[in-house]
Design a protein around this motif. Structure first.
Motif, PDB file in Angstrom:
ATOM      1  N   SER A  23       0.845  -1.197   0.000  1.00 10.42           N
ATOM      2  CA  SER A  23       0.000   0.000   0.000  1.00 10.42           C
ATOM      3  C   SER A  23       0.881   1.249   0.000  1.00 10.42           C
ATOM      4  N   LYS A  24       0.324   2.355  -0.446  1.00 17.98           N
ATOM      5  CA  LYS A  24       1.088   3.607  -0.494  1.00 17.98           C
ATOM      6  C   LYS A  24       1.579   4.022   0.882  1.00 17.98           C
ATOM      7  N   SER A  25       0.783   3.734   1.899  1.00 24.92           N
ATOM      8  CA  SER A  25       1.180   4.097   3.267  1.00 24.92           C
ATOM      9  C   SER A  25       2.270   3.179   3.816  1.00 24.92           C
ATOM     10  N   GLY A  26       2.453   2.025   3.177  1.00 25.09           N
ATOM     11  CA  GLY A  26       3.436   1.061   3.661  1.00 25.09           C
ATOM     12  C   GLY A  26       2.936   0.210   4.806  1.00 25.09           C
ATOM     13  N   GLU A  27       1.676   0.365   5.167  1.00 20.77           N
ATOM     14  CA  GLU A  27       1.109  -0.364   6.299  1.00 20.77           C
ATOM     15  C   GLU A  27       0.745  -1.809   5.953  1.00 20.77           C
ATOM     16  N   GLN A  28       0.362  -2.064   4.702  1.00 27.26           N
ATOM     17  CA  GLN A  28      -0.081  -3.395   4.308  1.00 27.26           C
ATOM     18  C   GLN A  28       0.605  -3.813   3.014  1.00 27.26           C
ATOM     19  N   GLY A  29       0.633  -5.127   2.785  1.00 29.75           N
ATOM     20  CA  GLY A  29       1.204  -5.641   1.553  1.00 29.75           C
ATOM     21  C   GLY A  29       0.703  -7.045   1.280  1.00 29.75           C
ATOM     22  N   THR A  30       0.899  -7.477   0.038  1.00 25.78           N
ATOM     23  CA  THR A  30       0.543  -8.844  -0.329  1.00 25.78           C
ATOM     24  C   THR A  30       1.679  -9.452  -1.141  1.00 25.78           C
ATOM     25  N   ALA A  31       1.818 -10.744  -1.011  1.00 26.18           N
ATOM     26  CA  ALA A  31       2.764 -11.504  -1.821  1.00 26.18           C
ATOM     27  C   ALA A  31       1.974 -12.626  -2.481  1.00 26.18           C
ATOM     28  N   THR A  32       2.060 -12.700  -3.800  1.00 24.25           N
ATOM     29  CA  THR A  32       1.397 -13.757  -4.553  1.00 24.25           C
ATOM     30  C   THR A  32       2.471 -14.716  -5.051  1.00 24.25           C
ATOM     31  N   PHE A  33       2.348 -15.973  -4.670  1.00 24.75           N
ATOM     32  CA  PHE A  33       3.287 -17.022  -5.073  1.00 24.75           C
ATOM     33  C   PHE A  33       2.622 -17.854  -6.164  1.00 24.75           C
ATOM     34  N   ILE A  34       3.319 -18.052  -7.279  1.00 25.43           N
ATOM     35  CA  ILE A  34       2.792 -18.879  -8.362  1.00 25.43           C
ATOM     36  C   ILE A  34       3.785 -20.015  -8.609  1.00 25.43           C
ATOM     37  N   LEU A  78      -0.087 -24.080  -8.432  1.00 28.45           N
ATOM     38  CA  LEU A  78      -0.663 -23.579  -7.194  1.00 28.45           C
ATOM     39  C   LEU A  78      -0.433 -22.078  -7.130  1.00 28.45           C
ATOM     40  N   GLU A  79      -1.408 -21.382  -6.584  1.00 26.79           N
ATOM     41  CA  GLU A  79      -1.265 -19.957  -6.338  1.00 26.79           C
ATOM     42  C   GLU A  79      -1.584 -19.720  -4.870  1.00 26.79           C
ATOM     43  N   ALA A  80      -0.680 -19.055  -4.176  1.00 33.23           N
ATOM     44  CA  ALA A  80      -0.865 -18.781  -2.757  1.00 33.23           C
ATOM     45  C   ALA A  80      -0.738 -17.285  -2.515  1.00 33.23           C
ATOM     46  N   LEU A  81      -1.558 -16.777  -1.622  1.00 30.28           N
ATOM     47  CA  LEU A  81      -1.560 -15.359  -1.292  1.00 30.28           C
ATOM     48  C   LEU A  81      -1.194 -15.192   0.175  1.00 30.28           C
ATOM     49  N   TYR A  82      -0.150 -14.406   0.432  1.00 28.09           N
ATOM     50  CA  TYR A  82       0.258 -14.112   1.809  1.00 28.09           C
ATOM     51  C   TYR A  82       0.026 -12.624   2.047  1.00 28.09           C
ATOM     52  N   ILE A  83      -0.753 -12.289   3.069  1.00 27.00           N
ATOM     53  CA  ILE A  83      -1.115 -10.902   3.350  1.00 27.00           C
ATOM     54  C   ILE A  83      -0.365 -10.421   4.587  1.00 27.00           C
ATOM     55  N   MET A  84       0.246  -9.243   4.456  1.00 34.29           N
ATOM     56  CA  MET A  84       0.965  -8.614   5.559  1.00 34.29           C
ATOM     57  C   MET A  84       0.177  -7.385   5.999  1.00 34.29           C
ATOM     58  N   LYS A  85      -0.155  -7.291   7.274  1.00 32.52           N
ATOM     59  CA  LYS A  85      -1.032  -6.230   7.765  1.00 32.52           C
ATOM     60  C   LYS A  85      -0.322  -5.156   8.574  1.00 32.52           C
ATOM     61  N   SER A  86       0.997  -5.225   8.647  1.00 39.01           N
ATOM     62  CA  SER A  86       1.741  -4.202   9.394  1.00 39.01           C
ATOM     63  C   SER A  86       3.163  -4.113   8.829  1.00 39.01           C
ATOM     64  N   PRO A  87       3.839  -3.005   9.090  1.00 36.55           N
ATOM     65  CA  PRO A  87       5.237  -2.894   8.655  1.00 36.55           C
ATOM     66  C   PRO A  87       6.125  -3.985   9.254  1.00 36.55           C
ATOM     67  N   ASP A  91       8.441  -6.548   7.115  1.00 36.00           N
ATOM     68  CA  ASP A  91       9.878  -6.732   7.364  1.00 36.00           C
ATOM     69  C   ASP A  91      10.206  -8.204   7.595  1.00 36.00           C
ATOM     70  N   ARG A  92       9.382  -8.892   8.365  1.00 40.00           N
ATOM     71  CA  ARG A  92       9.612 -10.321   8.637  1.00 40.00           C
ATOM     72  C   ARG A  92       9.536 -11.128   7.355  1.00 40.00           C
ATOM     73  N   PHE A  93       8.530 -10.830   6.515  1.00 42.30           N
ATOM     74  CA  PHE A  93       8.393 -11.527   5.246  1.00 42.30           C
ATOM     75  C   PHE A  93       9.612 -11.273   4.357  1.00 42.30           C
ATOM     76  N   MET A  94      10.074 -10.042   4.305  1.00 41.62           N
ATOM     77  CA  MET A  94      11.222  -9.714   3.463  1.00 41.62           C
ATOM     78  C   MET A  94      12.488 -10.424   3.940  1.00 41.62           C
ATOM     79  N   ARG A  95      12.644 -10.609   5.243  1.00 39.67           N
ATOM     80  CA  ARG A  95      13.793 -11.372   5.747  1.00 39.67           C
ATOM     81  C   ARG A  95      13.703 -12.820   5.279  1.00 39.67           C
ATOM     82  N   PHE A  96      12.483 -13.396   5.333  1.00 40.14           N
ATOM     83  CA  PHE A  96      12.311 -14.756   4.817  1.00 40.14           C
ATOM     84  C   PHE A  96      12.685 -14.804   3.331  1.00 40.14           C
ATOM     85  N   MET A  97      12.181 -13.851   2.553  1.00 42.57           N
ATOM     86  CA  MET A  97      12.429 -13.860   1.103  1.00 42.57           C
ATOM     87  C   MET A  97      13.912 -13.701   0.777  1.00 42.57           C
TER      88      MET A  97
END
Length: 111
Positions: A23-34, A78-87, A91-97
Motif C-alpha cells: 500500500s502507499k502508506s506502507g502499512e499493508q502488503g501482499t505476496a502472490t506465489f505462483i 498452485l497460487e498462494a496469497l500471503y497478506i501482511m497487515k503491518s510494517p 519486514d519479517r516476510f522480506m527477511r524470509f524472502m
C-alpha cells in the motif's frame, strides 16, 4: 535454511514466481506465489495441502490462501496469497524472502 511446504514436513522443490504489492502508506502488503507443476500436486504425492508454510531460522509464516490451478482436469499449478497487515509483518516476510532467494537463486526486479 529457508523453505516452503504445503504439507508439514514435505519441502516443495518447485521455485515460485513471487509478486509483491504494498500500500502507499506502507502499512499493508501482499505476496502472490505462483508455482508451476509443484511437487505437492504430483501424482505421487499422497499428502493433503493444508496451507503454505514459509519456514526459516526465525520460525514459520503461514497462509491458508492456497488455490490449485487445473487445465483439462490435470493439476498444473498452485497460487498462494500471503497478506501482511503491518510494517513489522512486511519486514519479517522480506527477511524470509532474502533467505529463500539466496538458497534458490531468485532475483528481484521492480515493476
Amino acid at each position: 535454511m529457508a523453505k516452503i511446504q504445503f504439507s508439514r514436513g514435505i519441502d516443495e522443490d518447485a521455485v515460485p514466481q513471487v509478486r509483491l504489492t504494498r500500500s502507499k502508506s506502507g502499512e499493508q502488503g501482499t505476496a502472490t506465489f505462483i508455482f508451476e507443476k509443484p511437487k505437492a500436486l504430483s501424482s505421487t504425492s499422497t499428502e493433503d495441502i493444508t496451507g503454505m508454510y514459509l519456514i526459516d531460522d526465525e520460525g514459520e509464516l503461514l497462509t491458508r490462501e492456497v488455490k490449485a490451478k487445473f487445465i483439462n482436469g490435470q493439476p498444473e499449478g498452485l497460487e498462494a496469497l500471503y497478506i501482511m497487515k503491518s510494517p513489522a509483518e512486511w519486514d519479517r516476510f522480506m527477511r524470509f524472502m532474502e533467505r529463500y532467494s539466496e538458497a534458490n537463486g531468485l532475483g528481484f526486479s521492480k515493476a
